[in-house]
Design a protein around this motif. Structure first.
Motif, PDB file in Angstrom:
ATOM      1  N   ALA A 106       6.891   7.192  -4.221  1.00 40.01           N
ATOM      2  CA  ALA A 106       7.291   5.576  -4.280  1.00 40.01           C
ATOM      3  C   ALA A 106       8.855   5.153  -4.550  1.00 40.01           C
ATOM      4  O   ALA A 106       9.678   6.246  -4.010  1.00 40.01           O
ATOM      5  CB  ALA A 106       6.534   4.674  -5.492  1.00 40.01           C
ATOM      6  N   ASN A 188       5.139   4.272  -0.787  1.00 38.52           N
ATOM      7  CA  ASN A 188       4.375   3.007  -1.634  1.00 38.52           C
ATOM      8  C   ASN A 188       5.363   1.827  -2.022  1.00 38.52           C
ATOM      9  O   ASN A 188       6.712   2.120  -2.377  1.00 38.52           O
ATOM     10  CB  ASN A 188       3.634   3.577  -2.907  1.00 38.52           C
ATOM     11  CG  ASN A 188       3.080   2.385  -3.639  1.00 38.52           C
ATOM     12  OD1 ASN A 188       3.613   1.932  -4.522  1.00 38.52           O
ATOM     13  ND2 ASN A 188       1.910   1.804  -3.350  1.00 38.52           N
ATOM     14  N   GLY A 190       6.636  -0.653  -4.483  1.00 38.30           N
ATOM     15  CA  GLY A 190       6.346  -0.973  -5.942  1.00 38.30           C
ATOM     16  C   GLY A 190       7.771  -0.850  -6.579  1.00 38.30           C
ATOM     17  O   GLY A 190       8.759  -0.626  -6.046  1.00 38.30           O
ATOM     18  N   ASN A 216       2.692  -0.992  -9.138  1.00 37.99           N
ATOM     19  CA  ASN A 216       2.191  -0.766  -7.722  1.00 37.99           C
ATOM     20  C   ASN A 216       1.923  -2.087  -6.923  1.00 37.99           C
ATOM     21  O   ASN A 216       1.100  -2.958  -7.375  1.00 37.99           O
ATOM     22  CB  ASN A 216       0.804   0.123  -7.588  1.00 37.99           C
ATOM     23  CG  ASN A 216       0.554   0.454  -6.187  1.00 37.99           C
ATOM     24  OD1 ASN A 216       1.015  -0.005  -5.284  1.00 37.99           O
ATOM     25  ND2 ASN A 216      -0.136   1.616  -6.336  1.00 37.99           N
ATOM     26  N   PRO A 219      -1.940  -1.861  -4.637  1.00 40.60           N
ATOM     27  CA  PRO A 219      -2.755  -0.752  -4.985  1.00 40.60           C
ATOM     28  C   PRO A 219      -3.929  -0.586  -4.085  1.00 40.60           C
ATOM     29  O   PRO A 219      -4.740   0.542  -4.166  1.00 40.60           O
ATOM     30  CB  PRO A 219      -3.400  -1.443  -6.174  1.00 40.60           C
ATOM     31  CG  PRO A 219      -3.124  -3.051  -6.200  1.00 40.60           C
ATOM     32  CD  PRO A 219      -1.832  -3.214  -5.214  1.00 40.60           C
ATOM     33  N   GLU A 226       1.330   7.135  -3.169  1.00 40.17           N
ATOM     34  CA  GLU A 226       0.616   6.682  -4.581  1.00 40.17           C
ATOM     35  C   GLU A 226      -0.824   6.770  -4.554  1.00 40.17           C
ATOM     36  O   GLU A 226      -1.480   7.352  -5.369  1.00 40.17           O
ATOM     37  CB  GLU A 226       1.167   5.319  -4.713  1.00 40.17           C
ATOM     38  CG  GLU A 226       2.373   5.117  -5.557  1.00 40.17           C
ATOM     39  CD  GLU A 226       2.689   6.212  -6.925  1.00 40.17           C
ATOM     40  OE1 GLU A 226       1.551   5.875  -7.987  1.00 40.17           O
ATOM     41  OE2 GLU A 226       3.555   6.472  -7.280  1.00 40.17           O
TER      42      GLU A 226
END
Length: 263
Positions: A106, A188, A190, A216, A219, A226
């Motif tokens: 991420a 990801n 985040g 996150n 999710p 992730e």
């Protein structure tokens, strides 16, 4: 006789870390290894370089197939020292940065000294792989990271993937037979939410320790690094350095249109 490959290795945890030894173990299976790593821990240094202090390079150990040197600088300093001085004029077939103690999935890719070095290597048209293990323990078990690191490096060396090439590889905790496979993923979305713990030294002055937690933002997404890590897969994210927000360009051009050509 086929010329032996030259593999460059660096990291951000320092030349004497267990992770660097694991990275060298991966690299030596493909050719002669030259490692230049920071003299001390440089985690979180991203693309930082040393400008206002001299750099000192020293030999740590040299054998027939592995040379290790320590540099008094950042991970990117190590890369620049290698490609612009120590290995100048030599073809480097592949670079490995790591194996990092802790994942760089991420948004961590932006802070990571491991990935800062891997990205820097790609600027020299050298395919690079940043390897990280999702375990911060200084005595972490790198067996799975070595196994999958070797498989991924072999695939990169045997394939014709266009350059520049930089891979962000993260390996979950566990034995090799506990890992479910490899997933090519996207980064990801985040961010970190930090918290500062305030204390006082013996003279009453305030000082702070930084801590925080990763949030996150997606999710439920199943195509991210992730998700892969949390479900027992090795995540592989191809990294690029063009930070242009292309989606915002039309709206920005419309907003700034009146400020365009004025003459």
């Amino acid at each position: 006789m086929k010329k032996e490959k030259l593999i460059f290795v660096t990291n951000d945890d320092g030349y004497d870390s267990k992770g660097l030894r694991a990275a060298v173990e991966v690299a030596r299976r493909f050719g002669h290894v030259i490692a230049i790593a920071p003299e001390r821990m440089q985690s979180g240094m991203s693309q930082a370089i040393t400008i206002y202090n001299p750099l000192y390079l020293r030999e740590v150990s040299v054998s027939d197939d592995v040379e290790i040197y320590a540099l008094s600088g950042t991970p990117v300093d190590c890369v620049k020292m290698a490609f612009d001085h120590f290995l100048k004029g030599r073809r480097v077939d592949l670079a490995i940065s790591g194996i990092n103690h802790g994942s760089n999935s991420a948004v961590n890719v932006l802070y990571s000294g491991t990935m800062g070095a891997a990205i820097e290597c790609s600027f020299y048209d050298c395919p690079s792989v940043g390897l990280s293990l999702d375990d911060h323990d200084l005595d972490a078990d790198f067996e799975a990271a070595i196994l999958y690191g070797e498989r991924i490096v072999r695939s990169v060396l045997e394939s014709r993937i266009p350059l520049p090439l930089c891979l962000n590889v993260n390996v979950p905790v566990g034995k090799p037979d506990e890992i479910r496979g490899v997933r090519v993923c996207r980064q990801n979305a985040g961010s970190w939410r930090e918290e500062f713990f305030c204390h006082h030294d013996p003279r009453g002055r305030e000082y702070f320790w930084l801590t925080g937690a990763f949030v996150n933002a997606e999710p439920e997404a199943t195509d991210t690094d992730e998700w892969a890590l949390s479900h027992g897969y090795v995540s592989v994210v191809p990294v690029q350095v063009d930070l242009t927000a292309y989606r915002q360009m039309p709206a920005l051009e419309a907003a700034l249109g009146p400020l365009g050509d004025t003459k």
